[in-house]
Design an enzyme around this catalytic site. Structure first.
Site, PDB file in Angstrom:
ATOM      1  N   ARG A  77      33.729  42.860  22.625  1.00  0.00           N
ATOM      2  CA  ARG A  77      32.631  42.350  23.847  1.00  0.00           C
ATOM      3  C   ARG A  77      34.129  43.117  25.122  1.00  0.00           C
ATOM      4  O   ARG A  77      34.003  42.524  25.954  1.00  0.00           O
ATOM      5  CB  ARG A  77      33.498  41.045  23.534  1.00  0.00           C
ATOM      6  CG  ARG A  77      32.207  39.908  22.976  1.00  0.00           C
ATOM      7  CD  ARG A  77      32.421  38.497  22.610  1.00  0.00           C
ATOM      8  NE  ARG A  77      33.591  38.386  22.134  1.00  0.00           N
ATOM      9  CZ  ARG A  77      33.787  37.779  20.963  1.00  0.00           C
ATOM     10  NH1 ARG A  77      32.996  38.038  19.643  1.00  0.00           N
ATOM     11  NH2 ARG A  77      34.927  36.974  20.990  1.00  0.00           N
ATOM     12  N   ARG A  78      34.968  44.304  24.334  1.00  0.00           N
ATOM     13  CA  ARG A  78      35.295  44.347  25.243  1.00  0.00           C
ATOM     14  C   ARG A  78      35.141  45.645  26.000  1.00  0.00           C
ATOM     15  O   ARG A  78      36.077  46.896  26.471  1.00  0.00           O
ATOM     16  CB  ARG A  78      36.876  45.123  24.845  1.00  0.00           C
ATOM     17  CG  ARG A  78      37.354  43.263  24.789  1.00  0.00           C
ATOM     18  CD  ARG A  78      38.274  43.369  23.737  1.00  0.00           C
ATOM     19  NE  ARG A  78      39.471  42.345  22.981  1.00  0.00           N
ATOM     20  CZ  ARG A  78      40.646  41.782  23.441  1.00  0.00           C
ATOM     21  NH1 ARG A  78      41.427  42.844  22.804  1.00  0.00           N
ATOM     22  NH2 ARG A  78      40.519  40.474  22.790  1.00  0.00           N
ATOM     23  N   CYS A  89      30.033  50.201  44.929  1.00  0.00           N
ATOM     24  CA  CYS A  89      29.464  49.884  45.016  1.00  0.00           C
ATOM     25  C   CYS A  89      28.842  48.818  43.461  1.00  0.00           C
ATOM     26  O   CYS A  89      29.338  47.632  43.354  1.00  0.00           O
ATOM     27  CB  CYS A  89      27.941  50.247  45.840  1.00  0.00           C
ATOM     28  SG  CYS A  89      28.460  50.761  47.467  1.00  0.00           S
ATOM     29  N   ARG A 145      28.762  44.801  43.715  1.00  0.00           N
ATOM     30  CA  ARG A 145      28.901  44.006  44.323  1.00  0.00           C
ATOM     31  C   ARG A 145      28.282  43.887  45.807  1.00  0.00           C
ATOM     32  O   ARG A 145      27.981  42.783  46.709  1.00  0.00           O
ATOM     33  CB  ARG A 145      30.356  44.303  45.501  1.00  0.00           C
ATOM     34  CG  ARG A 145      30.976  46.039  46.024  1.00  0.00           C
ATOM     35  CD  ARG A 145      31.546  45.927  46.419  1.00  0.00           C
ATOM     36  NE  ARG A 145      32.492  47.505  47.062  1.00  0.00           N
ATOM     37  CZ  ARG A 145      31.892  47.336  47.673  1.00  0.00           C
ATOM     38  NH1 ARG A 145      30.475  46.554  49.338  1.00  0.00           N
ATOM     39  NH2 ARG A 145      31.309  48.988  48.615  1.00  0.00           N
ATOM     40  N   SER A 146      27.371  45.237  46.245  1.00  0.00           N
ATOM     41  CA  SER A 146      27.231  45.130  47.520  1.00  0.00           C
ATOM     42  C   SER A 146      25.400  46.385  47.179  1.00  0.00           C
ATOM     43  O   SER A 146      25.883  47.011  46.647  1.00  0.00           O
ATOM     44  CB  SER A 146      27.483  45.410  48.432  1.00  0.00           C
ATOM     45  OG  SER A 146      26.938  45.891  50.186  1.00  0.00           O
ATOM     46  N   ASN A 205      19.520  52.778  41.760  1.00  0.00           N
ATOM     47  CA  ASN A 205      20.628  52.450  41.001  1.00  0.00           C
ATOM     48  C   ASN A 205      20.445  52.075  39.254  1.00  0.00           C
ATOM     49  O   ASN A 205      20.475  51.899  38.403  1.00  0.00           O
ATOM     50  CB  ASN A 205      21.776  51.105  41.040  1.00  0.00           C
ATOM     51  CG  ASN A 205      22.571  51.612  42.925  1.00  0.00           C
ATOM     52  OD1 ASN A 205      22.933  50.637  43.640  1.00  0.00           O
ATOM     53  ND2 ASN A 205      23.445  52.952  42.829  1.00  0.00           N
ATOM     54  N   ILE A 232      18.837  43.347  53.123  1.00  0.00           N
ATOM     55  CA  ILE A 232      17.649  44.190  53.723  1.00  0.00           C
ATOM     56  C   ILE A 232      17.795  44.342  55.250  1.00  0.00           C
ATOM     57  O   ILE A 232      18.333  43.794  55.555  1.00  0.00           O
ATOM     58  CB  ILE A 232      16.337  44.012  53.300  1.00  0.00           C
ATOM     59  CG1 ILE A 232      15.687  43.890  52.168  1.00  0.00           C
ATOM     60  CG2 ILE A 232      15.032  44.397  54.402  1.00  0.00           C
ATOM     61  CD1 ILE A 232      14.500  43.048  51.798  1.00  0.00           C
ATOM     62  N   ALA A 270      22.578  52.999  57.046  1.00  0.00           N
ATOM     63  CA  ALA A 270      23.870  51.852  57.592  1.00  0.00           C
ATOM     64  C   ALA A 270      25.517  53.189  56.846  1.00  0.00           C
ATOM     65  O   ALA A 270      25.375  53.475  55.604  1.00  0.00           O
ATOM     66  CB  ALA A 270      23.977  51.081  57.932  1.00  0.00           C
TER      67      ALA A 270
END
Length: 282
Positions: free
Chosen positions: A137-138, A157, A183-184, A194, A225, A281
């Protein structure tokens, strides 16, 4: 119809209808003209894609799958942080005069650590564990190294990929699953990019380990968005949807480091027109 389309439409609709805005707040991103780039966002989005059912490419518009594969190979196979080793121009905004994006992405994958079995970089450790201790599990890679953030031109990201093996009674082969933590995410510009990247990474690793590519679970902390993308997204999610394309890899490749984009086979990819000139952006 493509399940990836259904997931994308539902996510975008939820963000637009139920999200919160950053308008008027102090934000880091800005548009090319210097204007602050505000977003509508949802916190903690989780989407699941089962590669045993279909490949998760959008049909609302075309996702450039070979370019997706090239970038994921750039990070995890070539372990590069230089845009001159990449065939697309998506990282040009963040590269310096030498082409470097700093100590980010591939640079982090290439860092070696010591284990009882020897010294491994992050990707080689994943491959070793899947071969020798697949039910650990690692098994993961982590690109978010706080010590090096000040020398990264963009903080990672999609930063954490966790591999997990399952085997149900009667299964001929184990199933390899992948949890991607992000994260974003700029939903219009990057969501399906992605998703397809890490679906391809999962397929490649599963193939060389003799496993079946199973579920890709995508967790996004801040799914947003941008203000100048909202109308584009509204139009995009109203488009016709088509069946998912058939996506496979050259079955003769048995070493992760031998894959090239020529080993990607895409068939029957029906899709709507491309969305061009999306403002990004920075």
């Amino acid at each position: 119809m493509s399940k990836a389309d259904e997931i994308f439409v539902a996510m975008c609709d939820d963000i637009i209808k139920n999200g919160t805005t950053t308008e008027g707040q102090k934000v880091r991103p800005h548009w090319e003209d210097g204007t602050s780039a505000y977003t509508i966002k949802r916190f903690g989005v989780c989407n699941r894609y089962d590669l045993r059912e279909e490949f998760p490419a959008l049909t609302l518009r075309r996702t450039a799958l070979k370019s997706c594969m090239d970038e994921v190979l750039w990070i995890y196979q070539r372990k590069s942080n230089n845009i001159h080793d990449l065939h697309s121009h998506i990282w040009d905004e963040w590269a310096d005069e030498t082409g470097s994006i700093g100590k980010a992405y591939g640079y982090q994958v290439a860092q070696r650590s010591h284990y009882p079995e020897g010294d491994f970089d992050q990707m080689d450790r994943v491959l070793w564990q899947l071969e020798h201790e697949p039910y650990s599990r690692r098994i993961m890679t982590n690109l978010y190294n706080f010590h090096d953030l000040s020398e990264m031109h963009l903080y990672p990201c999609a930063f954490n990929a966790i591999y997990n093996v399952t085997r149900a009674p009667g299964d001929e082969r184990p199933t390899l699953n992948l949890l991607l933590v992000q994260r974003s995410q700029d939903v219009l510009a990057a969501n399906n990019w992605n998703v397809c990247q890490y679906a391809l990474l999962l397929m490649m690793v599963a193939q060389v380990e003799g496993m079946v590519a199973g579920e890709l679970v995508h967790m996004i902390a801040d799914a947003h968005i941008y203000d100048r993308h909202v109308d584009v997204v509204r139009e995009l999610i109203e488009r016709p949807q088509y069946p998912a394309p058939k996506v496979s890899l050259n079955p003769e490749v048995t070493d992760f480091y031998d894959f090239t984009t020529d080993d990607l086979v895409v068939e029957d990819y029906q899709h709507g027109p491309q969305v061009k000139n999306i403002p990004i952006a920075i």
